[in-house]
Scaffold this motif. Structure first.
Motif, PDB file in Angstrom:
ATOM      1  N   HIS A  56      37.324  53.653  50.781  1.00 61.54           N
ATOM      2  CA  HIS A  56      38.166  53.528  49.703  1.00 61.54           C
ATOM      3  C   HIS A  56      39.337  53.382  49.859  1.00 61.54           C
ATOM      4  CE1 HIS A  56      34.417  55.925  47.816  1.00 61.54           C
ATOM      5  NE2 HIS A  56      34.415  56.446  48.815  1.00 61.54           N
TER       6      HIS A  56
ATOM      7  N   ILE B 207      39.067  62.997  41.625  1.00 60.51           N
ATOM      8  CA  ILE B 207      38.824  61.288  41.706  1.00 60.51           C
ATOM      9  C   ILE B 207      39.735  61.075  40.377  1.00 60.51           C
ATOM     10  CG2 ILE B 207      37.444  59.376  41.229  1.00 60.51           C
ATOM     11  CD1 ILE B 207      34.981  60.848  42.838  1.00 60.51           C
TER      12      ILE B 207
ATOM     13  N   HIS C 191      31.496  55.496  39.850  1.00 55.79           N
ATOM     14  CA  HIS C 191      32.113  56.520  40.940  1.00 55.79           C
ATOM     15  C   HIS C 191      32.459  57.818  40.188  1.00 55.79           C
ATOM     16  CE1 HIS C 191      35.488  57.343  44.115  1.00 55.79           C
ATOM     17  NE2 HIS C 191      34.158  57.938  44.406  1.00 55.79           N
TER      18      HIS C 191
ATOM     19  N   HIS D 169      26.174  56.592  47.502  1.00 54.96           N
ATOM     20  CA  HIS D 169      26.793  57.979  47.797  1.00 54.96           C
ATOM     21  C   HIS D 169      25.545  58.850  47.254  1.00 54.96           C
ATOM     22  CE1 HIS D 169      30.540  55.869  47.812  1.00 54.96           C
ATOM     23  NE2 HIS D 169      31.195  57.038  48.492  1.00 54.96           N
TER      24      HIS D 169
ATOM     25  N   GLN E 267      25.255  64.169  48.898  1.00 56.34           N
ATOM     26  CA  GLN E 267      26.554  64.661  49.627  1.00 56.34           C
ATOM     27  C   GLN E 267      26.780  66.388  49.246  1.00 56.34           C
ATOM     28  OE1 GLN E 267      30.203  63.283  48.343  1.00 56.34           O
ATOM     29  NE2 GLN E 267      31.394  64.176  49.994  1.00 56.34           N
TER      30      GLN E 267
ATOM     31  N   HIS F 182      26.565  59.879  53.146  1.00 60.12           N
ATOM     32  CA  HIS F 182      26.923  61.232  53.261  1.00 60.12           C
ATOM     33  C   HIS F 182      25.600  61.879  53.654  1.00 60.12           C
ATOM     34  CE1 HIS F 182      30.843  61.337  51.584  1.00 60.12           C
ATOM     35  NE2 HIS F 182      30.320  60.655  50.493  1.00 60.12           N
TER      36      HIS F 182
ATOM     37  N   ASP G  94      35.195  56.799  55.490  1.00 57.80           N
ATOM     38  CA  ASP G  94      35.176  57.016  54.285  1.00 57.80           C
ATOM     39  C   ASP G  94      36.737  57.360  53.817  1.00 57.80           C
ATOM     40  OD1 ASP G  94      34.086  57.751  51.654  1.00 57.80           O
ATOM     41  OD2 ASP G  94      33.736  59.962  52.125  1.00 57.80           O
TER      42      ASP G  94
ATOM     43  N   PRO H 209      41.579  59.476  49.222  1.00 56.05           N
ATOM     44  CA  PRO H 209      42.790  60.485  49.203  1.00 56.05           C
ATOM     45  C   PRO H 209      42.148  61.879  48.795  1.00 56.05           C
ATOM     46  CG  PRO H 209      42.577  59.184  47.234  1.00 56.05           C
ATOM     47  CD  PRO H 209      41.473  58.440  48.280  1.00 56.05           C
ATOM     48  N   GLY H 210      40.889  62.219  48.449  1.00 49.88           N
ATOM     49  CA  GLY H 210      40.357  63.480  48.229  1.00 49.88           C
ATOM     50  C   GLY H 210      39.569  64.077  49.066  1.00 49.88           C
TER      51      GLY H 210
HETATM   52  N1  DI6 Z   1      32.220  60.772  47.707  1.00 47.22           N
HETATM   53  C1  DI6 Z   1      33.469  60.871  48.612  1.00 47.22           C
HETATM   54  O1  DI6 Z   1      33.449  61.194  49.375  1.00 47.22           O
HETATM   55  C2  DI6 Z   1      34.575  60.106  48.027  1.00 47.22           C
HETATM   56  N2  DI6 Z   1      34.031  59.529  46.848  1.00 47.22           N
HETATM   57  C3  DI6 Z   1      32.617  60.039  46.971  1.00 47.22           C
HETATM   58  O2  DI6 Z   1      31.933  59.440  46.106  1.00 47.22           O
HETATM   59  C4  DI6 Z   1      35.576  60.907  47.336  1.00 47.22           C
HETATM   60  C5  DI6 Z   1      36.631  60.385  46.437  1.00 47.22           C
HETATM   61  C6  DI6 Z   1      37.543  61.267  46.241  1.00 47.22           C
HETATM   62  O3  DI6 Z   1      37.493  62.435  46.045  1.00 47.22           O
HETATM   63  O4  DI6 Z   1      38.541  60.620  45.564  1.00 47.22           O
END
Ligand code: DI6
Ligand code: FE
Length: 397
Positions: free
Chosen positions: A68, A98, A171, A236, A239, A259, A311, A314-315
């Protein structure tokens, strides 16, 4: 151009890593024309330009098949909150997560988005990456999703790197649609996909199937639209919990499920039957301090290829080092260094549906990484050290 006296990691069946000691690669134009042992180099190849690599290692150029990397702002404050005890899901549900990157990305100009993404892309390139997958998913309205995808395409024009895009409109649910995910899918996600695909900006369609994101039924709608447009899908999934996303993806013949910490053997069998790749993201596992490991032995047992990726986001994974990903895959997931290298090359390419890169063979694109190491295990072994000697992109050193 003839590259001489190199150890070649071909992933052939003959030896671990498919290692060819004292080998050579003859490149013509953007392709590998011939690959083999020094003593077998064809006569015509010897007539042209050559470069002695003095025993260095050549691997396929690395493939980062899940990023991303186009986004604005950062989430360092959220990192502090999580270290203070808040969970990733709590931050997301309280309007951070997000959606805070969505606000920053909507506000950013196309130039600013490009500039910040390029600095991260350059870090990947410096570690031998030649192919990058880039997702949308921080725009979450039609204009901003398109803006992100245009930036992704511009990266391939501004740098010597191949870019494969994924539309990730599913997303997160943006603030203005809070509590109305179905309306978001119908009014924004599907129309944005149609416009982006029509503009030639979409190579595949992705989604996030999770309690804090979209249900299986909502993802099914997005996948149906992708199918109508003739685009491959990926997801995704599994996870933070198991919602059955992987089995849904398998039903649609997806390229990959990504994931997978909570995937079960039933999910893995469905992946094997559908010929899917498991994209594992140890950076996110590490950064979110997860404890549930993806079922590595089960992937091995059923012959599901394991790809690795940064992956970069920023998060949950603010990282731009494929070599560190390989190290984490070994230390955290107990993958072997050979599996880690295959994950960043061979299976990464497979996860993108690409057959012309990720492996060294006559006829492949000449996308290579040349390393100052004696043995390929050194790539996953060191931390914070970059032994890249040279990178070759489409035949250009
Ligand atoms: N899973 C993730 O690990 C990223 N998006 C997702 O669907 C995390 C994206 C974020 O936290 O900005
Ligand atoms: Fe992701």
């Amino acid at each position: 151009m003839l590259l001489t006296h190199a150890n070649l990691a071909t992933f052939g069946a003959n030896a671990p890593y498919g290692l060819v000691p004292d080998g050579a690669i003859w490149m013509v134009g953007a392709c590998i024309q011939w690959i083999g042992r020094m003593e077998d180099v064809p006569r015509q190849a010897r007539d042209g330009e050559s470069m002695d690599l003095c025993g260095r290692l050549i691997t396929p150029g690395l493939v980062d098949c899940h990023t991303h990397i186009v986004h604005a702002g950062n989430r360092a404050r959220e990192f502090e909150l999580r270290l203070g005890g808040a969970t990733y899901e709590e931050v997301a549900r309280s309007g951070g997560g997000i959606n805070s990157t969505v606000s920053a990305t909507r506000e950013a100009s196309e130039e600013d988005l490009l500039g910040s993404a390029l600095s991260r892309v350059d870090a990947l390139i410096a570690e031998g990456v030649t192919t990058i997958e880039i997702k949308s998913g921080y725009g979450l309205n039609i204009d901003s999703e398109i803006k992100m995808l245009r930036v992704a395409r511009r990266i391939a024009r501004d740098r010597s790197v191949r870019v494969v895009t994924s539309f990730l409109g599913a997303h997160a649910i943006p603030g203005e649609y809070a509590g109305r995910p179905d309306a978001y899918v119908d009014e924004v996600c599907l129309p944005a996909l149609a416009v982006a695909a029509d503009a030639g900006l979409v190579d595949a369609v992705d989604g996030f199937c999770e309690g804090i994101a979209f249900s299986k039924e909502q993802i099914r709608k997005v996948f149906e639209a992708a199918k109508t447009l003739g685009l491959p899908v990926k997801l995704h999934a599994e996870q933070l919990s198991n919602l059955g996303g992987t089995r849904l993806a398998a039903e649609f013949g997806a390229l990959s499920s990504d994931h997978l910490e909570y995937a079960t053997e039933v999910d893995v069998i469905a992946m094997a039957r559908a010929g899917m790749v498991a994209v594992l993201l140890p950076g996110a596992f590490y950064f979110l301090r997860e404890t549930k490991l993806p079922p590595i032995d089960t992937f091995r047992k059923h012959g599901v290829g394991m790809a690795l990726a940064t992956d970069c986001n920023p998060g949950s994974s603010p990282m731009t080092s494929p070599l560190l990903v390989m190290n984490m895959a070994c230390t955290l997931f107990r993958m072997t260094p050979e599996e880690a290298l295959a994950g960043m090359t061979l299976h990464g390419a497979q996860a993108l549906g690409l057959s012309d890169c990720g492996k060294l063979y006559a006829g492949a694109r000449a996308d290579l990484a040349i390393w100052d190491v004696e043995h390929p295990a050194e790539l996953a072994y060191r931390l914070g050290f970059n032994p890249l000697h040279k990178r070759v992109f489409a035949g250009a050193v």
